[in-house]
Design a protein around this motif. Sequence first.
Motif, PDB file in Angstrom:
ATOM      1  N   MET A  76       0.810  -1.214   0.000  1.00 51.21           N
ATOM      2  CA  MET A  76       0.000   0.000   0.000  1.00 51.21           C
ATOM      3  C   MET A  76       0.850   1.274   0.000  1.00 51.21           C
ATOM      4  O   MET A  76       0.357   2.366   0.178  1.00 51.21           O
ATOM      5  CB  MET A  76      -0.994  -0.016   1.160  1.00 51.21           C
ATOM      6  N   GLU A  77       2.155   1.094  -0.154  1.00 52.69           N
ATOM      7  CA  GLU A  77       3.071   2.201  -0.456  1.00 52.69           C
ATOM      8  C   GLU A  77       3.842   1.777  -1.702  1.00 52.69           C
ATOM      9  O   GLU A  77       4.065   0.594  -1.920  1.00 52.69           O
ATOM     10  CB  GLU A  77       4.047   2.430   0.692  1.00 52.69           C
ATOM     11  N   GLU A  78       4.266   2.741  -2.484  1.00 50.07           N
ATOM     12  CA  GLU A  78       4.909   2.406  -3.765  1.00 50.07           C
ATOM     13  C   GLU A  78       6.409   2.150  -3.649  1.00 50.07           C
ATOM     14  O   GLU A  78       7.008   1.554  -4.532  1.00 50.07           O
ATOM     15  CB  GLU A  78       4.706   3.560  -4.759  1.00 50.07           C
ATOM     16  N   GLY A  79       7.012   2.616  -2.568  1.00 53.75           N
ATOM     17  CA  GLY A  79       8.472   2.685  -2.476  1.00 53.75           C
ATOM     18  C   GLY A  79       9.222   1.433  -2.866  1.00 53.75           C
ATOM     19  O   GLY A  79      10.044   1.443  -3.791  1.00 53.75           O
ATOM     20  N   VAL A  80       8.953   0.321  -2.172  1.00 46.48           N
ATOM     21  CA  VAL A  80       9.735  -0.897  -2.391  1.00 46.48           C
ATOM     22  C   VAL A  80       9.457  -1.482  -3.772  1.00 46.48           C
ATOM     23  O   VAL A  80      10.378  -1.901  -4.476  1.00 46.48           O
ATOM     24  CB  VAL A  80       9.443  -1.949  -1.291  1.00 46.48           C
ATOM     25  N   VAL A  81       8.182  -1.499  -4.180  1.00 47.95           N
ATOM     26  CA  VAL A  81       7.839  -2.050  -5.500  1.00 47.95           C
ATOM     27  C   VAL A  81       8.493  -1.219  -6.605  1.00 47.95           C
ATOM     28  O   VAL A  81       8.993  -1.762  -7.594  1.00 47.95           O
ATOM     29  CB  VAL A  81       6.307  -2.146  -5.683  1.00 47.95           C
ATOM     30  N   ASN A  82       8.545   0.104  -6.425  1.00 46.34           N
ATOM     31  CA  ASN A  82       9.234   0.965  -7.405  1.00 46.34           C
ATOM     32  C   ASN A  82      10.726   0.658  -7.455  1.00 46.34           C
ATOM     33  O   ASN A  82      11.329   0.644  -8.529  1.00 46.34           O
ATOM     34  CB  ASN A  82       9.018   2.446  -7.073  1.00 46.34           C
ATOM     35  N   GLU A  83      11.316   0.400  -6.282  1.00 51.10           N
ATOM     36  CA  GLU A  83      12.738   0.024  -6.249  1.00 51.10           C
ATOM     37  C   GLU A  83      12.966  -1.259  -7.046  1.00 51.10           C
ATOM     38  O   GLU A  83      13.946  -1.388  -7.774  1.00 51.10           O
ATOM     39  CB  GLU A  83      13.187  -0.209  -4.796  1.00 51.10           C
ATOM     40  N   ILE A  84      12.051  -2.219  -6.885  1.00 53.35           N
ATOM     41  CA  ILE A  84      12.163  -3.486  -7.615  1.00 53.35           C
ATOM     42  C   ILE A  84      12.079  -3.227  -9.118  1.00 53.35           C
ATOM     43  O   ILE A  84      12.854  -3.765  -9.906  1.00 53.35           O
ATOM     44  CB  ILE A  84      11.057  -4.479  -7.173  1.00 53.35           C
ATOM     45  N   LEU A  85      11.135  -2.365  -9.510  1.00 47.36           N
ATOM     46  CA  LEU A  85      10.922  -2.085 -10.937  1.00 47.36           C
ATOM     47  C   LEU A  85      12.057  -1.284 -11.557  1.00 47.36           C
ATOM     48  O   LEU A  85      12.177  -1.203 -12.777  1.00 47.36           O
ATOM     49  CB  LEU A  85       9.593  -1.352 -11.129  1.00 47.36           C
ATOM     50  N   GLN A  86      12.889  -0.670 -10.712  1.00 51.45           N
ATOM     51  CA  GLN A  86      14.053   0.060 -11.235  1.00 51.45           C
ATOM     52  C   GLN A  86      15.337  -0.750 -11.087  1.00 51.45           C
ATOM     53  O   GLN A  86      16.393  -0.346 -11.542  1.00 51.45           O
ATOM     54  CB  GLN A  86      14.209   1.390 -10.470  1.00 51.45           C
ATOM     55  N   GLY A  87      15.243  -1.903 -10.422  1.00 54.31           N
ATOM     56  CA  GLY A  87      16.422  -2.719 -10.148  1.00 54.31           C
ATOM     57  C   GLY A  87      16.646  -3.792 -11.195  1.00 54.31           C
ATOM     58  O   GLY A  87      15.939  -3.860 -12.221  1.00 54.31           O
ATOM     59  N   PRO A  88      17.601  -4.674 -10.952  1.00 53.49           N
ATOM     60  CA  PRO A  88      17.956  -5.701 -11.945  1.00 53.49           C
ATOM     61  C   PRO A  88      16.872  -6.755 -12.177  1.00 53.49           C
ATOM     62  O   PRO A  88      16.936  -7.481 -13.156  1.00 53.49           O
ATOM     63  CB  PRO A  88      19.219  -6.343 -11.354  1.00 53.49           C
ATOM     64  N   LEU A  89      15.865  -6.818 -11.288  1.00 53.76           N
ATOM     65  CA  LEU A  89      14.808  -7.827 -11.463  1.00 53.76           C
ATOM     66  C   LEU A  89      13.564  -7.269 -12.156  1.00 53.76           C
ATOM     67  O   LEU A  89      12.537  -7.940 -12.201  1.00 53.76           O
ATOM     68  CB  LEU A  89      14.385  -8.393 -10.098  1.00 53.76           C
ATOM     69  N   ARG A  90      13.663  -6.062 -12.703  1.00 53.97           N
ATOM     70  CA  ARG A  90      12.454  -5.429 -13.257  1.00 53.97           C
ATOM     71  C   ARG A  90      11.793  -6.253 -14.355  1.00 53.97           C
ATOM     72  O   ARG A  90      10.583  -6.206 -14.532  1.00 53.97           O
ATOM     73  CB  ARG A  90      12.769  -4.019 -13.756  1.00 53.97           C
ATOM     74  N   GLU A  91      12.588  -7.043 -15.088  1.00 53.17           N
ATOM     75  CA  GLU A  91      12.025  -7.829 -16.191  1.00 53.17           C
ATOM     76  C   GLU A  91      11.326  -9.100 -15.709  1.00 53.17           C
ATOM     77  O   GLU A  91      10.619  -9.755 -16.476  1.00 53.17           O
ATOM     78  CB  GLU A  91      13.132  -8.222 -17.180  1.00 53.17           C
ATOM     79  N   VAL A  92      11.523  -9.445 -14.432  1.00 53.72           N
ATOM     80  CA  VAL A  92      10.964 -10.709 -13.915  1.00 53.72           C
ATOM     81  C   VAL A  92       9.493 -10.544 -13.530  1.00 53.72           C
ATOM     82  O   VAL A  92       8.764 -11.516 -13.379  1.00 53.72           O
ATOM     83  CB  VAL A  92      11.811 -11.209 -12.708  1.00 53.72           C
ATOM     84  N   PHE A  93       9.049  -9.301 -13.365  1.00 53.43           N
ATOM     85  CA  PHE A  93       7.651  -9.025 -13.006  1.00 53.43           C
ATOM     86  C   PHE A  93       7.029  -8.144 -14.069  1.00 53.43           C
ATOM     87  O   PHE A  93       7.714  -7.360 -14.716  1.00 53.43           O
ATOM     88  CB  PHE A  93       7.576  -8.306 -11.647  1.00 53.43           C
ATOM     89  N   ASP A  94       5.706  -8.255 -14.229  1.00 50.83           N
ATOM     90  CA  ASP A  94       5.023  -7.291 -15.092  1.00 50.83           C
ATOM     91  C   ASP A  94       3.843  -6.689 -14.337  1.00 50.83           C
ATOM     92  O   ASP A  94       3.500  -7.126 -13.244  1.00 50.83           O
ATOM     93  CB  ASP A  94       4.591  -7.916 -16.422  1.00 50.83           C
ATOM     94  N   SER A  95       3.230  -5.681 -14.932  1.00 53.79           N
ATOM     95  CA  SER A  95       2.215  -4.885 -14.225  1.00 53.79           C
ATOM     96  C   SER A  95       1.023  -5.715 -13.755  1.00 53.79           C
ATOM     97  O   SER A  95       0.366  -5.362 -12.776  1.00 53.79           O
ATOM     98  CB  SER A  95       1.735  -3.738 -15.118  1.00 53.79           C
ATOM     99  N   THR A  96       0.724  -6.814 -14.431  1.00 58.04           N
ATOM    100  CA  THR A  96      -0.439  -7.620 -14.039  1.00 58.04           C
ATOM    101  C   THR A  96      -0.207  -8.320 -12.695  1.00 58.04           C
ATOM    102  O   THR A  96      -1.148  -8.814 -12.084  1.00 58.04           O
ATOM    103  CB  THR A  96      -0.756  -8.701 -15.101  1.00 58.04           C
ATOM    104  N   GLN A  97       1.057  -8.346 -12.241  1.00 62.98           N
ATOM    105  CA  GLN A  97       1.362  -9.027 -10.982  1.00 62.98           C
ATOM    106  C   GLN A  97       1.454  -8.070  -9.800  1.00 62.98           C
ATOM    107  O   GLN A  97       1.641  -8.509  -8.668  1.00 62.98           O
ATOM    108  CB  GLN A  97       2.719  -9.750 -11.107  1.00 62.98           C
ATOM    109  N   LEU A  98       1.357  -6.758 -10.066  1.00 64.42           N
ATOM    110  CA  LEU A  98       1.610  -5.762  -9.027  1.00 64.42           C
ATOM    111  C   LEU A  98       0.339  -5.048  -8.604  1.00 64.42           C
ATOM    112  O   LEU A  98      -0.538  -4.769  -9.416  1.00 64.42           O
ATOM    113  CB  LEU A  98       2.599  -4.703  -9.540  1.00 64.42           C
ATOM    114  N   LEU A  99       0.244  -4.761  -7.298  1.00 61.74           N
ATOM    115  CA  LEU A  99      -0.862  -3.962  -6.785  1.00 61.74           C
ATOM    116  C   LEU A  99      -0.314  -3.008  -5.724  1.00 61.74           C
ATOM    117  O   LEU A  99       0.206  -3.457  -4.691  1.00 61.74           O
ATOM    118  CB  LEU A  99      -1.939  -4.866  -6.170  1.00 61.74           C
TER     119      LEU A  99
END
Length: 474
Positions: A76-99
Motif C-alpha cells: 500500500m506504499e509504492e516505495g519498495v515495489v518501485n525500487e524493484i521495478l528500477q532494479g535488476p529484477l524489473r524484467e521478472v515481473f510485469d504490471s499484471t502481478q503488481l498492486l
Amino acid sequence: MTQSVVVQVGQCGNQVGCRFWDLALREHAHVNKKGLYDEALSSFFRNVDTRKSDSRACGVGGRIQHLKARAVLVDMEEGVVNEILQGPLREVFDSTQLLTDVSGSGNNWAVGHMTYGSAYREQIVDKLRKAAEHCDCLQCFFLIHSMGGGTGSGLGTRVLSLLEEEFPEVCRIVTSIYPSAEDDVITSPYNSVLAMRELTEHADCVLPVENQSLVDIVNKIKQMSHSGKPGSVIKRDSAIISGRGGLSGPEKPFDAMNNIVANLLLNITSSARFEGSLNMDLNEIAMNLVPFPRLHYLVPSLTPLYTLADVSVPTRRLDQMFSDAFSKDHQLIRADPKHSLYLACALMVRGNVQVSDLRRNIERLKPSLPFVSWNQEGWKTGLCSVPPVGHSHSLLALANNTCVKPTFMELKERFTKLYRKKAHLHHYLHVEGMEQSFFSEAVDSLSSLIEEYNHLDATKRRLMPDAPRLPIAR
C-alpha cells in the motif's frame, strides 16, 4: 512437476521476496548451463515469448525466452515495489502481478485488513486467479509478510483468508516476520496479536521468524569476519552483506537480515525446484508435521546460515551440520527446542548426502530430543541433490515444537500492557468495520493457543508410572 506462487505483501514481504527471486535465479543459472526452460525452472517461473503480442508462455524443453516469476506483489506504499521495478529484477515481473497504493496503512492492522482489504478485494483475487491460471498443477501458495506494521499484518492476513476462500485445496505456507520487543512501531503488539488469530485460523503452516534472532545471527557472522581467523572472511559484495539483490538504491541495515529469510525460502522450495533421490513434496510438510490444525507453527533452523558463498569459512562436517540445526544459535526464533517438546520434525537436506547419513544422524540425535510419547518416530526427511551455490551441502530443520510458546507469551504480555490502558485503541476503532471485540477475540485465540502448548508441555514433565506387576503369592 507442480508449480507454486509466491505472494509478497507489505514492505518487508516484498524485500524478502525480491531477495528470494534474485537468489533463486542465481541457483538455477549455476545448474542450468544449457539455457533450456526445464521442469525445475517451471516450478516457480514462467517462460514467456515477449516478441508475440499475447506474450504466450513457452512449454518445458524449449530455450529460455523471458522468465517471469510466479508471484503477486502487494503493497500500500509504492516505495519498495518501485525500487524493484528500477532494479535488476524489473524484467521478472510485469504490471499484471503488481498492486500498489500511495498512502500506506499507517502501522494499523485495521486499515490494512478492513479498509484496503475491502477496497482491493476484487483486484487481489483477480491477480491471484491469473497467477493460478498460469500453473498446470498449482501446489502451494507461499505468503511472505511481517507482523508489526499495518499492510503486512492487516492486508497480509486478509490475502491469506482470500487464498483459503478461493483455493481451499491449495496448501498455504506463511513466512511471518515477528517484531522484536524494541520495535519502533508502538502499535506492533496490537498488529501482531490481531494477525496471529488469522494465521491460526487460515494458514496450513506458519514459519515464524523473529527480527531479534536475525539481528543476532547477522552480528555473529560479522563478528566471524572480524575475528582474524584465516578463511573466516566475508567476501566483498557477497549475498549476506551487500544484499541488494533485485533492489535499486543504497544498502539498508536490514538487507542482511532479509537474506537469511530468503535462504530459508530457497531451502524449503529446493525439493520443488530441483531433483533429488528423496524429494519432499510441499504438501507433505503440513501432512506430516501438523498433528493438530491450530498447532501449525514450525520453528525453522538453517545451517550453514551464510549460504550462497557469503562467507569463506571452512565447510562444516556433515555430522556437525546436523548438530548445529538443533542448537539454539541456528533457530530463526529465540528458542531452545531441546528443552521443549517435539510434536514432529522435518529435515530438508541439500547436496551429496546419502539416506544412510540421514538415518545415522537421526539415531545419534534422537536420545537428546524429547518427542511426544505418541509420535516417537515423528521424522520427515527430504534429500535434494542440488546444494546451495558455493557449498557442498546444507540443512533446513522445521520443528513443530512447544518452544514457540515463550515467543507467543511475550507477545501477549506486550499486547496486554497496551490494551489494559486502552492506549492507541481509538486509531483502530475509527476504521470502518473494526470493533473492540476483535481485540478480545484475538487475545483469547492467542491465550487458547498458549494453553494448548502448555497442555503438551505438561505431558513431558509427567513421569510414566511403572506397569503394575502380577501379585506374587504371599
